[in-house]
Every structure is written in C-alpha cells, then in structure tokens.
Design a protein around this motif. Structure first.
Motif, PDB file in Angstrom:
ATOM      1  N   TYR A  66       0.859  -1.179   0.000  1.00  0.00           N
ATOM      2  CA  TYR A  66       0.000   0.000   0.000  1.00  0.00           C
ATOM      3  C   TYR A  66       0.897   1.232   0.000  1.00  0.00           C
ATOM      4  O   TYR A  66       1.787   1.362   0.850  1.00  0.00           O
ATOM      5  N   ILE A  67       0.715   2.128  -0.979  1.00  0.00           N
ATOM      6  CA  ILE A  67       1.549   3.329  -1.099  1.00  0.00           C
ATOM      7  C   ILE A  67       0.704   4.598  -1.105  1.00  0.00           C
ATOM      8  O   ILE A  67       1.181   5.664  -1.492  1.00  0.00           O
ATOM      9  N   GLY A  68      -0.540   4.487  -0.661  1.00  0.00           N
ATOM     10  CA  GLY A  68      -1.450   5.631  -0.662  1.00  0.00           C
ATOM     11  C   GLY A  68      -1.182   6.616   0.452  1.00  0.00           C
ATOM     12  O   GLY A  68      -0.133   6.581   1.110  1.00  0.00           O
ATOM     13  N   ILE A  75      -8.084  -4.325   3.166  1.00  0.00           N
ATOM     14  CA  ILE A  75      -8.510  -4.946   1.917  1.00  0.00           C
ATOM     15  C   ILE A  75      -9.235  -6.237   2.250  1.00  0.00           C
ATOM     16  O   ILE A  75      -9.001  -6.838   3.295  1.00  0.00           O
ATOM     17  N   SER A  76     -10.130  -6.672   1.368  1.00  0.00           N
ATOM     18  CA  SER A  76     -10.794  -7.966   1.526  1.00  0.00           C
ATOM     19  C   SER A  76     -10.471  -8.815   0.301  1.00  0.00           C
ATOM     20  O   SER A  76     -10.288  -8.300  -0.801  1.00  0.00           O
ATOM     21  N   HIS A  77     -10.384 -10.127   0.529  1.00  0.00           N
ATOM     22  CA  HIS A  77      -9.942 -11.023  -0.540  1.00  0.00           C
ATOM     23  C   HIS A  77     -10.315 -12.459  -0.196  1.00  0.00           C
ATOM     24  O   HIS A  77     -10.851 -12.731   0.885  1.00  0.00           O
ATOM     25  N   ALA A  78     -10.001 -13.394  -1.095  1.00  0.00           N
ATOM     26  CA  ALA A  78     -10.182 -14.827  -0.831  1.00  0.00           C
ATOM     27  C   ALA A  78      -9.139 -15.238   0.206  1.00  0.00           C
ATOM     28  O   ALA A  78      -8.585 -14.383   0.898  1.00  0.00           O
ATOM     29  N   THR A 107      -5.202  -5.933   6.923  1.00  0.00           N
ATOM     30  CA  THR A 107      -4.815  -4.533   7.059  1.00  0.00           C
ATOM     31  C   THR A 107      -3.407  -4.368   6.510  1.00  0.00           C
ATOM     32  O   THR A 107      -2.482  -5.034   6.961  1.00  0.00           O
ATOM     33  N   LEU A 108      -3.274  -3.498   5.513  1.00  0.00           N
ATOM     34  CA  LEU A 108      -1.962  -3.180   4.945  1.00  0.00           C
ATOM     35  C   LEU A 108      -1.492  -1.861   5.527  1.00  0.00           C
ATOM     36  O   LEU A 108      -2.216  -0.864   5.479  1.00  0.00           O
ATOM     37  N   PRO A 113       5.277  -4.213   2.650  1.00  0.00           N
ATOM     38  CA  PRO A 113       4.724  -5.186   1.703  1.00  0.00           C
ATOM     39  C   PRO A 113       4.145  -6.433   2.373  1.00  0.00           C
ATOM     40  O   PRO A 113       4.682  -6.926   3.369  1.00  0.00           O
ATOM     41  N   LEU A 114       3.048  -6.895   1.806  1.00  0.00           N
ATOM     42  CA  LEU A 114       2.480  -8.192   2.125  1.00  0.00           C
ATOM     43  C   LEU A 114       3.045  -9.136   1.072  1.00  0.00           C
ATOM     44  O   LEU A 114       2.923  -8.864  -0.132  1.00  0.00           O
ATOM     45  N   THR A 115       3.697 -10.225   1.485  1.00  0.00           N
ATOM     46  CA  THR A 115       4.335 -11.113   0.509  1.00  0.00           C
ATOM     47  C   THR A 115       3.803 -12.539   0.641  1.00  0.00           C
ATOM     48  O   THR A 115       3.314 -12.947   1.695  1.00  0.00           O
TER      49      THR A 115
END
Length: 175
Positions: A66-68, A75-78, A107-108, A113-115
C-alpha cells in the motif's frame, strides 16, 4: 464522493495498468520480474532466476504494498489476494491455482509489503492422461519437470467493495 473516486481509480487500474509483459517462448526469453503501480498500490511478482536445473528449488514470490496517503488500509480477498496459475508451454499444460474463497480482511500498513511465496499447487484426475498425471505428481512434489513455464500472476482484492485486479507475467525454464 469517496465511493465515486474509488470507482474511477478501479477503472483506471483495470484498463490502464493491466499490462502484460511480453514473453518470447521461441527464444526462451522470460522476464524474471513484473511490477505494476497504481495510485495506491504496488504489485510485484518475481522468480529468483530465469533458468533452473531439474530438482533445483524455484522461488516465486509476489508482494503487494500500500503506497497511498493513509497510514493503513483494509482490503478484503479470498484466502489470499495472490494467484499463481501457470502454463508449461513445452507441453501446453495449464496448471491451475485452486484457492478457498472465504472473505478475509487484511490490514496493509503504508510501505510495508504483504508477501507470499508460491507453493506448487494444481490438480489432476483419473480422467487425465498418464503423461499429465506423471507431470503433475512431479510438479506437486516440487520437482518441476524440464520445460518452459509462464506464471500468469495476479493480485485480486477489494477496497470498500471496489474490486482491484492487477495481472502480470513472468517466466522461467527448467533444463
């Protein structure tokens, strides 16, 4: 207003940043890295090198940063936002990337980074050819059979119910 802005950003992401790297299969030239950046996110996909010997470990890693402007974002995801389907082009085999589809929130934090490292996955059935079953048994054991591989990686998630999907290709050979 925020929802409208997220919708516009998502459209720009889907149509403006969904570039695919060119892979020249005939020449054995494969990009080892892919990077795409949107206004708020950076997606990276890479393999540790582009040529491996049979039996050598292959490290394929994806990251989302996330760079905002905020300090963090949810974020939500599978089960994971990362997907790693592949194609082995020597035999024209598609290697799927099955994943559980629960709704998970992550939460980012800004600039952290999330890896995810790829773990061989895929499937086969008794209805598949003996050659394909043998190939997949080796592949799933982490012994990638000799051939040319293209990773059709992507990151897929939602922010405030707005979908974000970034795709990129990398490749490697096993000799």
């Amino acid at each position: 207003m925020k929802t409208w802005l997220m919708l516009v950003c998502s459209c720009l992401l889907l149509f403006g940043c969904n570039k695919e790297e060119y892979v020249d299969e005939s020449q054995g030239v494969y990009p080892e890295t892919f990077e795409a950046e949107t206004e708020d996110f950076r997606y990276e996909l890479y393999v540790s090198q582009n040529t491996f010997s049979y039996g050598q470990p292959i490290d394929i890693i994806a990251s989302l940063t996330y760079i905002g402007d905020e300090e963090e974002i949810v974020i939500s995801h599978a089960a994971s936002p990362f997907y790693f389907p592949m194609k082995e082009t020597t035999r024209a085999y598609d290697i799927d990337y099955p994943m559980n589809q629960p709704l998970v929130s992550t939460t980012l934090k800004k600039d952290e980074p999330l890896t995810k490292q790829y773990v061989p996955s895929g499937s086969y059935s008794d209805e598949d050819s003996e050659e394909y079953r043998s190939f997949m048994e080796q592949f799933l054991a982490g012994n990638y059979p000799v051939g040319n591989y293209i990773v059709n990686g992507s990151v897929q998630f939602n922010v405030d119910n707005s979908p974000i999907n970034i795709n990129g290709n990398i490749g490697f050979q096993v000799k």
